[in-house]
Design a protein around this motif. Structure first.
Motif, mmCIF file in Angstrom:
data_model
loop_
_atom_site.group_PDB
_atom_site.id
_atom_site.type_symbol
_atom_site.label_atom_id
_atom_site.label_comp_id
_atom_site.label_asym_id
_atom_site.label_seq_id
_atom_site.Cartn_x
_atom_site.Cartn_y
_atom_site.Cartn_z
ATOM 1 N N ASN A 61 0.813 -1.228 0.000
ATOM 2 C CA ASN A 61 0.000 0.000 0.000
ATOM 3 C C ASN A 61 0.841 1.271 0.000
ATOM 4 O O ASN A 61 0.435 2.309 0.527
ATOM 5 N N SER A 62 2.000 1.192 -0.616
ATOM 6 C CA SER A 62 2.906 2.341 -0.703
ATOM 7 C C SER A 62 2.818 2.967 -2.093
ATOM 8 O O SER A 62 3.182 2.325 -3.090
ATOM 9 N N LEU A 63 2.347 4.222 -2.164
ATOM 10 C CA LEU A 63 2.291 4.908 -3.459
ATOM 11 C C LEU A 63 3.691 5.169 -3.995
ATOM 12 O O LEU A 63 3.913 5.203 -5.206
ATOM 13 N N ASP A 64 4.640 5.344 -3.096
ATOM 14 C CA ASP A 64 6.028 5.545 -3.518
ATOM 15 C C ASP A 64 6.543 4.290 -4.222
ATOM 16 O O ASP A 64 7.180 4.376 -5.277
ATOM 17 N N ALA A 65 6.241 3.131 -3.642
ATOM 18 C CA ALA A 65 6.669 1.873 -4.264
ATOM 19 C C ALA A 65 5.940 1.645 -5.579
ATOM 20 O O ALA A 65 6.530 1.168 -6.562
ATOM 21 N N LEU A 66 4.659 1.999 -5.613
ATOM 22 C CA LEU A 66 3.894 1.871 -6.854
ATOM 23 C C LEU A 66 4.503 2.728 -7.950
ATOM 24 O O LEU A 66 4.595 2.319 -9.107
ATOM 25 N N GLY A 67 4.938 3.906 -7.580
ATOM 26 C CA GLY A 67 5.530 4.825 -8.548
ATOM 27 C C GLY A 67 6.853 4.349 -9.108
ATOM 28 O O GLY A 67 7.302 4.844 -10.144
ATOM 29 N N LYS A 68 7.473 3.401 -8.453
ATOM 30 C CA LYS A 68 8.763 2.884 -8.922
ATOM 31 C C LYS A 68 8.615 1.698 -9.866
ATOM 32 O O LYS A 68 9.590 1.241 -10.460
ATOM 33 N N LEU A 69 7.379 1.190 -10.005
ATOM 34 C CA LEU A 69 7.163 0.074 -10.924
ATOM 35 C C LEU A 69 7.288 0.551 -12.367
ATOM 36 O O LEU A 69 6.838 1.630 -12.722
ATOM 37 N N THR A 70 7.897 -0.277 -13.184
ATOM 38 C CA THR A 70 8.026 0.045 -14.608
ATOM 39 C C THR A 70 6.717 -0.292 -15.326
ATOM 40 O O THR A 70 5.824 -0.945 -14.769
ATOM 41 N N ILE A 71 6.621 0.142 -16.573
ATOM 42 C CA ILE A 71 5.443 -0.173 -17.375
ATOM 43 C C ILE A 71 5.283 -1.691 -17.489
ATOM 44 O O ILE A 71 4.182 -2.233 -17.330
ATOM 45 N N LYS A 72 6.374 -2.397 -17.721
ATOM 46 C CA LYS A 72 6.307 -3.854 -17.852
ATOM 47 C C LYS A 72 5.870 -4.507 -16.543
ATOM 48 O O LYS A 72 5.114 -5.474 -16.546
ATOM 49 N N GLU A 73 6.341 -3.971 -15.426
ATOM 50 C CA GLU A 73 5.956 -4.533 -14.128
ATOM 51 C C GLU A 73 4.481 -4.287 -13.848
ATOM 52 O O GLU A 73 3.803 -5.154 -13.278
ATOM 53 N N LEU A 74 3.958 -3.150 -14.235
ATOM 54 C CA LEU A 74 2.536 -2.877 -14.062
ATOM 55 C C LEU A 74 1.694 -3.818 -14.923
ATOM 56 O O LEU A 74 0.617 -4.265 -14.512
ATOM 57 N N MET A 75 2.187 -4.142 -16.095
ATOM 58 C CA MET A 75 1.451 -5.019 -17.007
ATOM 59 C C MET A 75 1.457 -6.477 -16.547
ATOM 60 O O MET A 75 0.752 -7.316 -17.115
ATOM 61 N N PHE A 76 2.221 -6.769 -15.510
ATOM 62 C CA PHE A 76 2.239 -8.117 -14.951
ATOM 63 C C PHE A 76 0.882 -8.464 -14.327
ATOM 64 O O PHE A 76 0.471 -9.619 -14.279
ATOM 65 N N TYR A 77 0.162 -7.438 -13.851
ATOM 66 C CA TYR A 77 -1.124 -7.663 -13.201
ATOM 67 C C TYR A 77 -2.196 -7.940 -14.242
ATOM 68 O O TYR A 77 -2.318 -7.211 -15.240
ATOM 69 N N LYS A 78 -2.981 -8.968 -14.008
ATOM 70 C CA LYS A 78 -4.045 -9.346 -14.928
ATOM 71 C C LYS A 78 -5.063 -8.210 -15.043
ATOM 72 O O LYS A 78 -5.598 -7.747 -14.038
ATOM 73 N N GLY A 79 -5.291 -7.762 -16.259
ATOM 74 C CA GLY A 79 -6.232 -6.671 -16.488
ATOM 75 C C GLY A 79 -5.554 -5.340 -16.731
ATOM 76 O O GLY A 79 -6.210 -4.354 -17.050
ATOM 77 N N ILE A 80 -4.239 -5.295 -16.570
ATOM 78 C CA ILE A 80 -3.492 -4.060 -16.830
ATOM 79 C C ILE A 80 -2.693 -4.225 -18.113
ATOM 80 O O ILE A 80 -1.686 -4.953 -18.169
ATOM 81 N N GLY A 81 -3.177 -3.596 -19.170
ATOM 82 C CA GLY A 81 -2.474 -3.607 -20.435
ATOM 83 C C GLY A 81 -1.619 -2.363 -20.589
ATOM 84 O O GLY A 81 -1.491 -1.560 -19.658
ATOM 85 N N PRO A 82 -1.036 -2.146 -21.763
ATOM 86 C CA PRO A 82 -0.164 -0.977 -21.984
ATOM 87 C C PRO A 82 -0.844 0.360 -21.695
ATOM 88 O O PRO A 82 -0.254 1.233 -21.067
ATOM 89 N N ALA A 83 -2.101 0.513 -22.149
ATOM 90 C CA ALA A 83 -2.793 1.806 -21.966
ATOM 91 C C ALA A 83 -3.007 2.111 -20.483
ATOM 92 O O ALA A 83 -2.756 3.233 -20.024
ATOM 93 N N LYS A 84 -3.456 1.117 -19.725
ATOM 94 C CA LYS A 84 -3.690 1.333 -18.292
ATOM 95 C C LYS A 84 -2.380 1.551 -17.547
ATOM 96 O O LYS A 84 -2.300 2.377 -16.632
#
Length: 230
Positions: A61-84
């Motif tokens: 639940n850290s927004l700072d940690a969330l902000g450090k995720l790369t685009i590819k790391e965000l796309m690891f989550y099911k339902g998160i594509g390139p646009a999201k």
């Protein structure tokens, strides 16, 4: 196997992120609900809110940690594509930039000289008259400024309605009027005096102070306040 997932539309209005934000403002939303607005939809197993909760849970639940995720790391989550993923990254980057941006210093108008310096660049070279208002807070710092009329000073109902609307919408403590005299004659006319009196009377009814009214002509000015006329 049938999914037990509730759709966003099945939730009570006050529990839907967009509707909740409209009803109660952005501060009433959790981090997950704000993230859900960004991603708009979830996946076949999760609503946007549930997916957002899972994403935030994975980074403690850290927004700072969330902000450090790369685009590819965000796309690891099911339902998160390139646009999201790009939407999330862009929102977090804007948040970072806002955090390091110095707030704009508001102009302060506490006397006629400051009023003259504030308005002079707006009206100094005009071949016609314009009436301007500066809307100020209790510390006499400018919240906003608006041109009320152009082409000739008028105390018409139309002009006063515009002024009234701006003052009410800004929730200001006071107003400062300024208009120019292209003729070079700095002294007020009867029309100027009439407008000043009418505006003062109207503002008093609203508990808004007419702080100043100045007339600018070339590099000179006339102050109603300095002359004890407001």
């Amino acid at each position: 196997m049938q999914s037990n997932k509730l759709s966003i539309k099945q939730l009570a209005v006050e529990d839907r992120p967009r509707e909740k934000m409209l009803l109660k403002g952005s501060a009433a939303l959790s981090d997950a609900e704000l993230l859900a607005i960004l991603i708009s939809s979830g996946n076949e197993d999760e609503t946007a809110v549930q997916l957002s909760q899972r994403i935030l849970g994975s980074v403690k639940n850290s927004l700072d940690a969330l902000g450090k995720l790369t685009i590819k790391e965000l796309m690891f989550y099911k339902g998160i594509g390139p646009a999201k993923a790009l939407t999330i990254a862009a929102a977090l980057e804007l948040g970072r930039r806002r955090g390091v941006t110095e707030p704009e210093e508001r102009s302060e108008i506490k006397n006629s000289i400051q009023a003259f310096k504030y308005f002079y660049p707006l009206v100094c070279d005009l071949p016609h008259e314009e009436l301007w208002v500066a809307l100020v807070n209790a510390k006499l710092k400018v919240i906003d400024r608006k041109m009320i009329s152009k082409g000739g000073l008028s105390s018409s109902i139309a002009d006063l309605r515009i002024l009234l609307k701006e003052a009410i919408n800004s929730t200001c403590h006071g107003i400062i009027l300024c208009h120019n005299h292209p003729s070079g004659d700095v002294f007020p006319s009867e029309q100027d005096n009439s407008l000043t009196e009418r505006v003062k009377s109207i503002m008093e009814l609203l508990n808004i102070q007419l702080v100043e009214h100045i007339i600018i002509a070339e590099k000179k000015y006339f102050s109603y306040k300095d002359e004890g006329r407001i």
